[in-house]
Write an enzyme that holds these catalytic residues in place. Structure first.
Site, PDB file in Angstrom:
ATOM      1  N   LEU A 370       0.842  -1.201   0.000  1.00  0.00           N
ATOM      2  CA  LEU A 370       0.000   0.000   0.000  1.00  0.00           C
ATOM      3  C   LEU A 370       0.872   1.244   0.000  1.00  0.00           C
ATOM      4  O   LEU A 370       0.504   2.272  -0.520  1.00  0.00           O
ATOM      5  CB  LEU A 370      -0.893   0.014   1.242  1.00  0.00           C
ATOM      6  N   GLY A 371       2.015   1.118   0.637  1.00  0.00           N
ATOM      7  CA  GLY A 371       2.897   2.265   0.708  1.00  0.00           C
ATOM      8  C   GLY A 371       4.176   1.900   1.412  1.00  0.00           C
ATOM      9  O   GLY A 371       4.301   0.807   1.972  1.00  0.00           O
ATOM     10  N   GLY A 373       6.619   3.423   4.252  1.00  0.00           N
ATOM     11  CA  GLY A 373       6.759   4.470   5.254  1.00  0.00           C
ATOM     12  C   GLY A 373       8.162   4.486   5.808  1.00  0.00           C
ATOM     13  O   GLY A 373       9.042   3.760   5.351  1.00  0.00           O
ATOM     14  N   GLY A 374       8.344   5.348   6.793  1.00  0.00           N
ATOM     15  CA  GLY A 374       9.647   5.469   7.414  1.00  0.00           C
ATOM     16  C   GLY A 374      10.089   4.195   8.112  1.00  0.00           C
ATOM     17  O   GLY A 374      11.269   3.950   8.292  1.00  0.00           O
ATOM     18  N   PHE A 375       9.141   3.351   8.447  1.00  0.00           N
ATOM     19  CA  PHE A 375       9.489   2.160   9.223  1.00  0.00           C
ATOM     20  C   PHE A 375       9.607   0.918   8.356  1.00  0.00           C
ATOM     21  O   PHE A 375      10.105  -0.097   8.773  1.00  0.00           O
ATOM     22  CB  PHE A 375       8.446   1.911  10.303  1.00  0.00           C
ATOM     23  N   GLY A 376       9.082   1.008   7.163  1.00  0.00           N
ATOM     24  CA  GLY A 376       9.135  -0.168   6.306  1.00  0.00           C
ATOM     25  C   GLY A 376       7.923  -0.211   5.403  1.00  0.00           C
ATOM     26  O   GLY A 376       7.166   0.743   5.309  1.00  0.00           O
ATOM     27  N   VAL A 378       4.317  -1.284   3.847  1.00  0.00           N
ATOM     28  CA  VAL A 378       2.976  -1.490   4.383  1.00  0.00           C
ATOM     29  C   VAL A 378       2.190  -2.300   3.358  1.00  0.00           C
ATOM     30  O   VAL A 378       2.098  -1.913   2.191  1.00  0.00           O
ATOM     31  CB  VAL A 378       2.282  -0.142   4.633  1.00  0.00           C
ATOM     32  N   LYS A 393       2.171  -3.887   8.657  1.00  0.00           N
ATOM     33  CA  LYS A 393       3.383  -3.059   8.573  1.00  0.00           C
ATOM     34  C   LYS A 393       4.558  -3.959   8.872  1.00  0.00           C
ATOM     35  O   LYS A 393       4.618  -4.593   9.919  1.00  0.00           O
ATOM     36  CB  LYS A 393       3.322  -1.934   9.601  1.00  0.00           C
ATOM     37  N   ASP A 490       3.713  11.491  16.047  1.00  0.00           N
ATOM     38  CA  ASP A 490       3.790  11.714  14.600  1.00  0.00           C
ATOM     39  C   ASP A 490       2.417  12.020  14.020  1.00  0.00           C
ATOM     40  O   ASP A 490       1.965  11.378  13.082  1.00  0.00           O
ATOM     41  CB  ASP A 490       4.420  10.498  13.914  1.00  0.00           C
TER      42      ASP A 490
END
Ligand SMILES: *[C@@H]1O[C@H](CO)[C@@H](O)[C@H](O)[C@H]1NC(C)=O
Ligand SMILES: *[C@@H]1O[C@H](CO)[C@@H](O)[C@H](O)[C@H]1NC(C)=O
Ligand SMILES: *[C@@H]1O[C@H](CO)[C@@H](O)[C@H](O)[C@H]1NC(C)=O
Ligand SMILES: *[C@@H]1O[C@H](CO)[C@@H](O)[C@H](O)[C@H]1NC(C)=O
Ligand SMILES: *[C@@H]1O[C@H](CO)[C@@H](O)[C@H](O)[C@H]1NC(C)=O
Ligand SMILES: *[C@@H]1O[C@H](CO)[C@@H](O)[C@H](O)[C@H]1NC(C)=O
Ligand SMILES: *[C@@H]1O[C@H](CO)[C@@H](O)[C@H](O)[C@H]1NC(C)=O
Length: 686
Positions: A370-371, A373-376, A378, A393, A490
């Site tokens: 899906l996307g 992000g900063g963490f990994g 998704v 995630k 955040d």
């Protein structure tokens, strides 16, 4: 030379022409004795078969001749009989012709070790027709009604491999002499006299080893002798069995000589390799020529070898299969291997199996992303068991210290329940990966809706106002209504998701804590997104509820103005949303900052309230910001926002660029509605 040949023949026909005494005697012998012997030989039977290719025998039942001349009497079929008879009967017209001598070589292959058919019988019978005789223990020679009747006129020597109590058999491996009956007149266990060892040695008839038997009848002594030996040995000097038999009492004038065999409920293959027979007093059956005998099928050996080979094959194959299976299993296990420590047992309810997540996301396919992000990454997924749509995630981390606390926090987050929070469903942990499972939000994140088009927008003012209230409500819950203060860290439009009813839900809460837990120890602990970070958070790195308020303030301005907090303008200069709103406020028309795409379609008072509230929340001094609960009251218009005057115009630094007059908020608690009068005007930062 020619004379040499003719001359002796002449003297044979004319004894007078004999030139010597020897020739004369030969001639006399030729004329007197020879006719006598030849005439005798004519009525005395004699045959020798070293193999049965050209045998003039009458076969019936299961009897077959193999290509190599081997006679097979029975195979391993049940209840079959087999006969091999010399079709020309013996003439037993005079007592002197009763003597005979016979020998045959045989082998018995049991179907299974130690369970066999009935055996082989040497037989003298007045007929060759045994169609009405029974197989099994009757050897295809008798039946239940004829057995034992002296009108059978049957003489037999049995090689019996089954103990039949009906016939008082001594054991299941014996040799017997039978007259009209299968109840032997004399029998003895199969054995042979070893001339080299001077002792009897037992033989196992159904050993599938070739053996030879000699049967002799002497009409003067009226004695039958039976001798047995392994085929490889010469005839032993001592017989196995001898018995007095007055054969003239049994036999008729014309008797057929044959071999019979049968199988019963159990079976053996019975083979005869060669057979020799001679009739006449003091005559021995011609010895079998062992070199000419057909070879036995390597059936038993082959089968046994085949069995060992196939057993080895089976073992090897299964070992291979097991190894392959184990390999796959281990790979499979490794593939779905998880990290589960003892302390996690109490969180088992919040724990997902990796296998489930793997299946849910179709093996973490790129298509399901899906996307990022900063963490990994998704992923979108569908839980295999419940078909619930989820978001997974995938976060990489080093499973060091603090993991326990972090998992505890995640589990704690999973217990948070609020209609404006994206529900965290649980987690999963592998060696270097952590998976967080959330509810799936079909309408995506707020930023996508905000910035989908530069000229038009589908987010109406009322949508926006509701979104702001939803987010505020979620933050009130996190900061004040949950048993402990949860700092989001955040808050920003991309972390606000819209559900099917277009309600806003705050997502990703607590995830920022990942950075505190060794995900990337090199970075400083400033977590969040540039543009949404409170100035004191940048300076000191300490997140708190009040830094969340700042981020919320920026988000509120963003939603109202439809513009990112920081951007580069057409002249290449940094453009700042807070400065922009501040400037509008300074000009006295703060609503000019509102999203131009709304084309004035908004409630003036509410827009003003929202923009001013956003500015208050973005106050550079943390103590000047309202709490989320207070924000909620302002939004609900339980309390009117106090009169606020911006002051000062130093915009050199983001952190100090704005300052304005604002009523001070009461210390922490107290009756808000009475604390703020619309007239009280106070300057920030006492
Ligand atoms: C045994 O022999 C009989 C008669 O020849 C035949 O019908 C049968 O198929 C054979 N059985 C086996 C197992 O070879
Ligand atoms: C037994 O055999 C005899 C002659 O071989 C025959 O007449 C008789 O019918 C047979 N009996 C049975 C029960 O088959
Ligand atoms: C023996 O067989 C003969 C001829 O088949 C028959 O007449 C006689 O009755 C039988 N004897 C016995 C005791 O069965
Ligand atoms: C061998 O067996 C025969 C017949 O069973 C018997 O008469 C003889 O005494 C035995 N000889 C020895 C040496 O055991
Ligand atoms: C043998 O049997 C025949 C015919 O029954 C008989 O004439 C003869 O006397 C018997 N011989 C001996 C020695 O018993
Ligand atoms: C707004 O919604 C309409 C229909 O609901 C849709 O066709 C259009 O693409 C949307 N526009 C934007 C900018 O989302
Ligand atoms: C939001 O999601 C619902 C259900 O999936 C859908 O019907 C609706 O059109 C979506 N709205 C927007 C603005 O995407």
């Amino acid at each position: 030379m020619r004379n040499d040949i003719t001359f002796p023949s002449l003297f044979l026909f004319f004894p007078a022409m004999a030139t010597s005494k020897l020739q004369f005697y030969i001639a006399v012998y030729f004329w007197i004795l020879l006719p006598f012997t030849t005439s005798t030989n004519k009525s005395l039977k004699q045959f020798t078969y070293n193999g049965f290719q050209q045998a003039k025998l009458h076969f019936d039942g299961g009897a077959t001749i193999h290509k190599n001349g081997l006679l097979q009497l029975t195979n391993t079929s049940k209840q079959i009989k087999a006969h091999a008879f010399d079709p020309i009967p013996l003439e037993f017209s005079s007592p002197s012709s009763l003597s005979f001598s016979t020998t045959f070589a045989f082998a018995m292959y049991p179907e299974i070790q130690a369970v066999s058919g009935h055996g082989i019988v040497f037989v003298l019978a007045p007929t060759m027709k045994f169609s009405l005789a029974t197989a099994g223990q009757y050897y295809g020679l008798f039946n239940a009604s004829t057995i034992g009747n002296s009108s059978n006129h049957v003489f037999a020597v049995e090689l019996d491999t089954l103990q039949n109590l009906e016939f008082e058999d001594i054991d299941s491996n014996h040799v017997g002499i039978d007259l009209d009956n299968l109840r032997s007149i004399k029998s003895v266990s199969a054995a042979y006299f070893s001339d080299s060892e001077k002792r009897n040695k037992s033989l196992n008839l159904i050993s599938a080893k070739p053996m030879q038997i000699w049967i002799d009848y002497d009409d003067i002594a009226m004695e039958v002798t039976v001798t047995l030996a392994p085929l490889s040995l010469p005839r032993p000097s001592k017989p196995l069995l001898s018995s007095r038999v007055n054969l003239s009492k049994v036999v008729l004038d014309n008797m057929y000589v044959g071999l019979a065999s049968s199988t019963g409920p159990s079976a053996s293959s019975h083979y005869v390799l060669g057979w020799s027979f001679s009739q006449g007093r003091k005559i021995q059956a011609q010895a079998l020529d062992l070199s000419k005998l057909p070879s036995l099928p390597r059936f038993g050996n082959k089968k046994r070898k085949l069995n060992t080979i196939s057993i080895i094959m089976v073992i090897l194959t299964s070992a291979m299969l097991i190894a392959i299976g184990l390999g796959f299993y281990l790979r499979w296990k490794k593939k779905f291997e998880e990290f589960l420590e003892d302390w996690e047992q109490e969180y088992i309810l919040q724990r997902f199996s990796y296998k489930h997540l793997y299946k849910a996301t179709k093996g973490f396919k790129d298509k399901e992303i899906l996307g990022v992000g900063g963490f990994g990454k998704v992923y979108k997924g569908k839980l295999p068991s419940t078909k619930v749509e989820v978001v997974v995630k995938r976060v990489s981390h080093s499973s060091g210290q603090g993991m326990k606390e972090f998992v505890a926090e995640i589990v704690c987050m999973a217990r948070l329940r609020h209609r404006n929070l994206v529900q965290l469903l649980g987690y999963c942990r592998r060696k270097s990966e952590l998976f967080l499972v959330y509810d799936y939000m079909p309408n995506g994140s707020l930023d996508k809706h905000l910035y989908v088009d530069e000229t038009t927008t589908n987010l109406s003012w009322s949508d926006r106002f509701k979104i702001i209230k939803d987010v505020a409500s979620a933050l009130v819950y996190l900061h004040e209504e949950w048993e402990q203060v949860v700092v989001h860290r955040d808050v920003k439009p991309s972390n606000i998701l819209l559900d099917a009813e277009m309600s806003a839900r705050l997502g990703d809460f607590g995830l920022a804590r990942l950075y505190d837990h060794g995900s990337n120890p090199q970075t400083t602990n400033v977590v969040g997104t540039v543009g949404y970070l409170a100035p004191e958070l940048i300076r000191r790195g300490k997140a708190s509820a009040i830094t969340d308020v700042y981020s919320f303030g920026v988000t509120v301005l963003e939603v109202a103005c439809g513009r990112s907090p920081v951007s580069i303008d057409n002249n290449g200069r940094e453009w700042n949303l807070i400065d922009f709103v501040y400037d509008c406020w300074m000009k006295g028309v703060i609503v000019e900052a509102s999203d131009s795409r709304l084309r004035g379609n908004y409630v003036m008072d509410k827009m003003e309230l929202v923009l001013k509230l956003g500015m208050v929340c973005c106050h550079p001094r943390p103590e000047a910001r309202p709490t989320m609960k207070q924000v909620m009251h302002f939004l609900d218009e339980d309390v009117t926002l106090p009169q606020m005057i911006p002051y000062g115009n130093s915009k050199s630094e983001f952190s100090s660029s704005v300052d304005y007059t604002l009523p001070s908020f009461p210390p922490s608690s107290g009756d808000i509605s009475t604390s703020y009068s619309s007239d009280s005007v106070l300057v920030f930062g006492r």
